[in-house]
Design an enzyme around this catalytic site. Structure first.
Site, PDB file in Angstrom:
ATOM      1  N   ASN A 283     -27.074 123.197   5.656  1.00  0.00           N
ATOM      2  CA  ASN A 283     -26.334 122.499   4.610  1.00  0.00           C
ATOM      3  C   ASN A 283     -26.737 123.029   3.235  1.00  0.00           C
ATOM      4  O   ASN A 283     -27.876 122.853   2.802  1.00  0.00           O
ATOM      5  CB  ASN A 283     -26.611 120.995   4.742  1.00  0.00           C
ATOM      6  CG  ASN A 283     -25.838 120.164   3.753  1.00  0.00           C
ATOM      7  OD1 ASN A 283     -25.826 120.436   2.562  1.00  0.00           O
ATOM      8  ND2 ASN A 283     -25.222 119.116   4.269  1.00  0.00           N
TER       9      ASN A 283
ATOM     10  N   ASP B  52     -33.459 113.428   8.916  1.00  0.00           N
ATOM     11  CA  ASP B  52     -32.463 112.726   9.709  1.00  0.00           C
ATOM     12  C   ASP B  52     -32.137 111.481   8.917  1.00  0.00           C
ATOM     13  O   ASP B  52     -33.031 110.828   8.362  1.00  0.00           O
ATOM     14  CB  ASP B  52     -32.983 112.392  11.110  1.00  0.00           C
ATOM     15  CG  ASP B  52     -31.823 112.110  12.074  1.00  0.00           C
ATOM     16  OD1 ASP B  52     -30.748 112.726  11.918  1.00  0.00           O
ATOM     17  OD2 ASP B  52     -31.983 111.268  12.970  1.00  0.00           O
ATOM     18  N   SER B  53     -30.863 111.186   8.825  1.00  0.00           N
ATOM     19  CA  SER B  53     -30.457 110.059   8.012  1.00  0.00           C
ATOM     20  C   SER B  53     -29.166 109.481   8.532  1.00  0.00           C
ATOM     21  O   SER B  53     -28.463 110.099   9.335  1.00  0.00           O
ATOM     22  CB  SER B  53     -30.299 110.493   6.548  1.00  0.00           C
ATOM     23  OG  SER B  53     -29.367 111.543   6.447  1.00  0.00           O
TER      24      SER B  53
ATOM     25  N   GLY C 286     -19.372 111.535   3.917  1.00  0.00           N
ATOM     26  CA  GLY C 286     -19.714 110.535   4.934  1.00  0.00           C
ATOM     27  C   GLY C 286     -19.198 109.149   4.578  1.00  0.00           C
ATOM     28  O   GLY C 286     -18.015 108.960   4.298  1.00  0.00           O
TER      29      GLY C 286
ATOM     30  N   ARG D 235     -32.090 109.846   0.368  1.00  0.00           N
ATOM     31  CA  ARG D 235     -32.618 111.204   0.506  1.00  0.00           C
ATOM     32  C   ARG D 235     -33.439 111.585  -0.724  1.00  0.00           C
ATOM     33  O   ARG D 235     -34.506 112.170  -0.616  1.00  0.00           O
ATOM     34  CB  ARG D 235     -31.480 112.194   0.737  1.00  0.00           C
ATOM     35  CG  ARG D 235     -31.967 113.578   1.116  1.00  0.00           C
ATOM     36  CD  ARG D 235     -30.856 114.501   1.557  1.00  0.00           C
ATOM     37  NE  ARG D 235     -30.360 114.106   2.873  1.00  0.00           N
ATOM     38  CZ  ARG D 235     -29.133 113.653   3.122  1.00  0.00           C
ATOM     39  NH1 ARG D 235     -28.244 113.545   2.164  1.00  0.00           N
ATOM     40  NH2 ARG D 235     -28.787 113.319   4.340  1.00  0.00           N
TER      41      ARG D 235
END
Length: 194
Positions: free
Chosen positions: A11, A70-71, A154, A182
């Site tokens: 990303n 990870d989220s 998202g 984040r």
């Protein structure tokens, strides 16, 4: 520790965001794609286990320290769902539109619309590091049925921030990085690395 860190992701947004905070500490961040590392499996029920698996995978295949995150979004009325399944909540292929639609449908009959974004970052110095560096961040809000804003990705257009009277998708990139799950986790990681 080696000053080059492999980001267990391809990303570009994450590379830029993480690089801006880790660069001043002397770290050179590179994506796993630069080393032809395929994506790791994420079979675990918790964010920390998935992030650790991704970091170990990237480190094992490159021989370098690795950073993974990870989220996801967790709705309180749904017992924390979609949680670790956030990216695939409505199944494959991944679709933000379908994921959001499913979340709105599942919350429709619930009085409690509160939710939070959660992020865990894991840095391993080597693939078998017995003491990975772990940092977490949490960003609270509510899920709204009508999307608002053009930014983010998202669930951002549905993630309402009552104190700002905006969704996450209505924030500038700088505002979001300062407040987000984040961004919080990354600042904790930076403090631990100092």
């Amino acid at each position: 520790m080696n000053r080059t860190i492999v980001l267990a992701s391809n990303n570009a947004g994450k590379l830029k965001e993480f690089g801006e905070l880790l660069g001043p500490l002397g770290f050179n961040l590179r994506t796993q794609g630069e080393f032809n590392v395929p994506e790791a499996e994420e079979p675990h029920p918790t964010f920390v286990e998935n992030a650790l698996a991704k970091a170990r995978h990237a480190s094992r295949l490159t021989g370098l320290p690795a950073l993974a995150d990870d989220s996801g979004v967790c709705a309180n009325a749904l017992g924390g769902a979609p949680g670790v399944l956030s990216a695939r909540f409505a199944g494959e292929p991944r679709s933000d539109l379908r994921n959001n639609r499913k979340l709105i449908e599942e919350l429709a009959a619930q009085a409690d619309k509160s939710a939070y974004y959660y992020c865990v970052l894991v840095l391993v110095r080597h693939a078998d590091d017995p003491q990975p560096v772990i940092a977490e961040g949490r960003w609270d809000g509510d899920i709204v049925a009508e999307p608002r804003g053009q930014g983010g990705f998202g669930y951002d257009p549905h993630f309402w921030l009552p104190s700002l009277q905006k969704t996450a998708a209505e924030l500038s990139a700088q505002e979001k990085n300062r407040m987000s799950h984040r961004g919080q986790a990354l600042r904790v990681l930076v403090e631990k690395l100092r």
